[in-house]
Each structure stands twice: as C-alpha cells, then as structure tokens.
Motif scaffolding. Structure first.
Motif, mmCIF file in Angstrom:
data_model
loop_
_atom_site.group_PDB
_atom_site.id
_atom_site.type_symbol
_atom_site.label_atom_id
_atom_site.label_comp_id
_atom_site.label_asym_id
_atom_site.label_seq_id
_atom_site.Cartn_x
_atom_site.Cartn_y
_atom_site.Cartn_z
ATOM 1 N N THR A 171 -11.553 5.681 -5.772
ATOM 2 C CA THR A 171 -10.648 6.406 -6.670
ATOM 3 C C THR A 171 -9.191 6.160 -6.301
ATOM 4 O OG1 THR A 171 -12.317 8.112 -7.065
ATOM 5 C CG2 THR A 171 -10.033 8.671 -7.592
ATOM 6 N N VAL A 172 -8.891 6.159 -5.010
ATOM 7 C CA VAL A 172 -7.518 5.854 -4.573
ATOM 8 C C VAL A 172 -7.129 4.447 -5.018
ATOM 9 C CG1 VAL A 172 -6.048 5.446 -2.553
ATOM 10 C CG2 VAL A 172 -7.520 7.458 -2.627
ATOM 11 N N GLY A 173 -8.039 3.499 -4.844
ATOM 12 C CA GLY A 173 -7.771 2.137 -5.297
ATOM 13 C C GLY A 173 -7.585 2.060 -6.798
ATOM 14 N N TYR A 174 -8.358 2.849 -7.540
ATOM 15 C CA TYR A 174 -8.276 2.869 -8.999
ATOM 16 C C TYR A 174 -6.880 3.280 -9.469
ATOM 17 C CZ TYR A 174 -9.525 4.107 -13.825
ATOM 18 O OH TYR A 174 -9.590 4.186 -15.189
ATOM 19 N N PHE A 175 -6.327 4.298 -8.820
ATOM 20 C CA PHE A 175 -5.031 4.825 -9.263
ATOM 21 C C PHE A 175 -3.833 4.114 -8.637
ATOM 22 C CE2 PHE A 175 -7.707 8.572 -10.301
ATOM 23 C CZ PHE A 175 -7.325 8.721 -11.630
ATOM 24 N N PHE A 176 -3.998 3.596 -7.416
ATOM 25 C CA PHE A 176 -2.842 3.039 -6.712
ATOM 26 C C PHE A 176 -2.959 1.553 -6.379
ATOM 27 C CE2 PHE A 176 -3.054 7.573 -5.580
ATOM 28 C CZ PHE A 176 -1.805 7.989 -6.025
ATOM 29 N N GLY A 177 -4.149 0.976 -6.544
ATOM 30 C CA GLY A 177 -4.354 -0.412 -6.132
ATOM 31 C C GLY A 177 -3.541 -1.431 -6.901
ATOM 32 N N ASN A 178 -3.077 -1.074 -8.107
ATOM 33 C CA ASN A 178 -2.323 -2.025 -8.922
ATOM 34 C C ASN A 178 -0.835 -1.704 -8.984
ATOM 35 O OD1 ASN A 178 -4.552 -3.794 -10.063
ATOM 36 N ND2 ASN A 178 -5.312 -1.755 -10.590
ATOM 37 N N VAL A 179 -0.399 -0.772 -8.148
ATOM 38 C CA VAL A 179 1.040 -0.523 -8.017
ATOM 39 C C VAL A 179 1.675 -1.765 -7.392
ATOM 40 C CG1 VAL A 179 2.776 0.887 -6.848
ATOM 41 C CG2 VAL A 179 0.706 1.966 -7.802
ATOM 42 N N PRO A 180 2.769 -2.287 -7.953
ATOM 43 C CA PRO A 180 3.364 -3.540 -7.457
ATOM 44 C C PRO A 180 3.591 -3.566 -5.948
ATOM 45 C CG PRO A 180 4.387 -2.913 -9.515
ATOM 46 C CD PRO A 180 3.466 -1.787 -9.152
ATOM 47 N N TRP A 181 4.116 -2.488 -5.373
ATOM 48 C CA TRP A 181 4.383 -2.470 -3.931
ATOM 49 C C TRP A 181 3.083 -2.593 -3.144
ATOM 50 C CZ3 TRP A 181 2.944 0.246 0.356
ATOM 51 C CH2 TRP A 181 3.705 0.056 1.515
ATOM 52 N N VAL A 182 2.020 -1.917 -3.602
ATOM 53 C CA VAL A 182 0.725 -1.976 -2.917
ATOM 54 C C VAL A 182 0.159 -3.383 -2.991
ATOM 55 C CG1 VAL A 182 -1.650 -1.130 -2.934
ATOM 56 C CG2 VAL A 182 0.236 0.461 -3.315
ATOM 57 N N LYS A 183 0.217 -4.011 -4.160
ATOM 58 C CA LYS A 183 -0.304 -5.371 -4.308
ATOM 59 C C LYS A 183 0.458 -6.355 -3.426
ATOM 60 C CE LYS A 183 -1.610 -6.819 -8.335
ATOM 61 N NZ LYS A 183 -1.625 -7.195 -9.782
ATOM 62 N N GLN A 184 1.769 -6.130 -3.309
ATOM 63 C CA GLN A 184 2.598 -7.031 -2.511
ATOM 64 C C GLN A 184 2.292 -6.916 -1.026
ATOM 65 O OE1 GLN A 184 6.790 -6.447 -3.151
ATOM 66 N NE2 GLN A 184 7.404 -7.994 -1.640
ATOM 67 N N HIS A 185 1.908 -5.720 -0.589
ATOM 68 C CA HIS A 185 1.670 -5.485 0.846
ATOM 69 C C HIS A 185 0.197 -5.203 1.144
ATOM 70 C CE1 HIS A 185 5.980 -4.537 0.270
ATOM 71 N NE2 HIS A 185 6.114 -5.048 1.473
ATOM 72 N N LEU A 186 -0.688 -5.699 0.300
ATOM 73 C CA LEU A 186 -2.108 -5.392 0.466
ATOM 74 C C LEU A 186 -2.653 -5.888 1.799
ATOM 75 C CD1 LEU A 186 -4.604 -4.121 -0.796
ATOM 76 C CD2 LEU A 186 -5.127 -6.326 -1.849
ATOM 77 N N ASP A 187 -2.212 -7.064 2.253
ATOM 78 C CA ASP A 187 -2.718 -7.578 3.531
ATOM 79 C C ASP A 187 -2.369 -6.650 4.682
ATOM 80 O OD1 ASP A 187 -0.022 -8.169 3.161
ATOM 81 O OD2 ASP A 187 -0.105 -9.983 4.397
ATOM 82 N N LYS A 188 -1.155 -6.081 4.649
ATOM 83 C CA LYS A 188 -0.738 -5.140 5.701
ATOM 84 C C LYS A 188 -1.527 -3.834 5.591
ATOM 85 C CE LYS A 188 3.982 -6.985 5.853
ATOM 86 N NZ LYS A 188 3.793 -7.956 4.747
ATOM 87 N N ILE A 189 -1.802 -3.415 4.363
ATOM 88 C CA ILE A 189 -2.587 -2.196 4.163
ATOM 89 C C ILE A 189 -3.994 -2.390 4.712
ATOM 90 C CG2 ILE A 189 -3.619 -0.693 2.406
ATOM 91 C CD1 ILE A 189 -1.116 -1.198 0.693
ATOM 92 N N ILE A 190 -4.577 -3.558 4.479
ATOM 93 C CA ILE A 190 -5.916 -3.854 4.990
ATOM 94 C C ILE A 190 -5.923 -3.837 6.515
ATOM 95 C CG2 ILE A 190 -7.668 -5.676 5.203
ATOM 96 C CD1 ILE A 190 -7.063 -6.423 2.299
#
Length: 223
Positions: A171-190
């Motif tokens: 659900t968190v990914g559903y709502f926030f996974g496509n936010v530009p900042w999240v997509k740009q820093h996804l590797d760091k989030i992982i």
C-alpha cells in the motif's frame, strides 16, 4: 549467467527487472512473485531474496496500472503465510530430535528450553516484528518451530504479521512509489530497507551479549 551477481543486481534494481518481466511475460509475474516471497520466508537458507523492496515495487507498479492491487496483495499475503508455515514445520520437525541431544559444545538443553518458554510468552510479538526485518523474518518461524511454539499461537501471529507486512508495504508503494523523488532515489531507499533493520538487529545482539557478559561477571564477583 553467474547467479550471485544476478541476484545482487536483481535486489538493487528490482523495479527495472520486474517491469521487464511484466512487459515480457504478463500475468506470469504473479507466479514469480509468489515463488520469491514463499521461498524467502519458507526456506531458511534463502534469507537474501528481496522482500520489503519487492513488495514496495509491486505496490508502485499497481499504482500505475501494470499490476492488479487486490490480486497482488492476496497472492503475496498467501505466499508469506504459507512460507512461514513451511519454515515453522521444518523447525518443529527438527525440534523434537534436537531435544533428545545431550548437552555438548553445540547444544545446550537449558538454552533450548529457555527458547521454548520465550516463544510461548513473547514469540507472537517476535513473529510480527520479524516480518519487517530482512534475514530475521526467514529465521524467526524456523526458530519458533524448533522451540516448539504452539501451532495455533504461531498461526495467529503469522497471519497477523503477514497481513501487516504485505498489505502495509504494498500500500505504501502504491501511494508513494511513483513520486518523482522516490523513483529517483529508489536504490538508496532499497539499501535503507535492507541496512537499517540489519543494523538494529546487530545492535540488539551486541547489547544482549554485553548484558549477558555483565551478568556473568556479577555472578563471578558474588561468588
């Protein structure tokens, strides 16, 4: 193809690999995801497979319509619960045999009994919290089985933890996974999803060992 480099790359770039798989194989992605989550939670020798990051990316893909949210949550929830049940069963099968062992360098009956008592008193919370901790979630159900935690009690917390883990992160990914900042820093989030819980586990283990050493030293001084 070398397996380890591929797995490492898959874990760090799960979004790209999953998107490619969806584009190439369509609905077969659900079978792949079910297998990954089942094995990651159900086979004690596979703790390195992606869990949190995979669920987050699945949620993000559901958010843009590449995957179905309800189907994804339902299947992955089933995989998480069944995986834990498999892991618990393996541990519970081994447990009675282990309990027959004599005290030795490799086995301590008193420690085994303490583990059983701990899982009966507080094992439920451990099973739920472990869901959100890489590596720990793979070993917790196995240890609960070895410690002979009651099946009904384990199942209740297994289902509760599985629902919170899968439902929450997807659900968190559903709502926030496509936010530009999240997509740009996804590797760091992982990396954070893998590293931060791991550091907390190491700190907890170090603190427990230090407290045990202090207690032993106090006993020696008292004697």
């Amino acid at each position: 193809m070398d397996l380890l480099p591929f797995l490492f790359d898959f874990i760090l770039h799960v979004d790209k690999h999953l998107a490619t798989f969806v584009t190439t194989y369509g609905a077969w992605v659900y079978a792949l995801l079910f297998l990954i989550i089942f094995v990651e939670t159900g086979v004690v020798v596979m703790p390195f497979l992606p869990g949190d990051s995979l669920l987050f990316v699945v949620g993000a893909m559901c958010g843009v319509g590449l995957m179905d949210y309800t189907l994804s949550v339902g299947l992955l929830f089933a995989a998480a619960v069944l995986g834990n049940q498999c892991n618990y069963t393996i541990g519970r099968t081994i447990g009675p045999k282990v309990f027959q062992w004599e005290d030795s360098r490799w086995f301590n009956k008193r420690a085994f009994q303490q583990a059983h008592e701990f899982y009966e008193r507080r094992g439920g919370v451990t099973i739920i919290i472990a869901r959100f901790m890489p590596f720990v979630r793979t070993f917790a159900p196995f240890v609960a089985g070895v410690a002979q935690m009651t099946r009904s009690k384990f199942t209740f917390y297994d289902v509760t933890g599985g629902a919170l883990w899968v439902g929450g992160i997807v659900t968190v990914g559903y709502f926030f996974g496509n936010v530009p900042w999240v997509k740009q820093h996804l590797d760091k989030i992982i990396w954070s999803m893998i590293g931060i819980p791991g550091l907390l586990v190491l700190f907890g283990a170090w603190k427990a060992r230090r407290n045990e050493a202090k207690a032993q030293a106090a006993k020696v001084r008292a004697v």
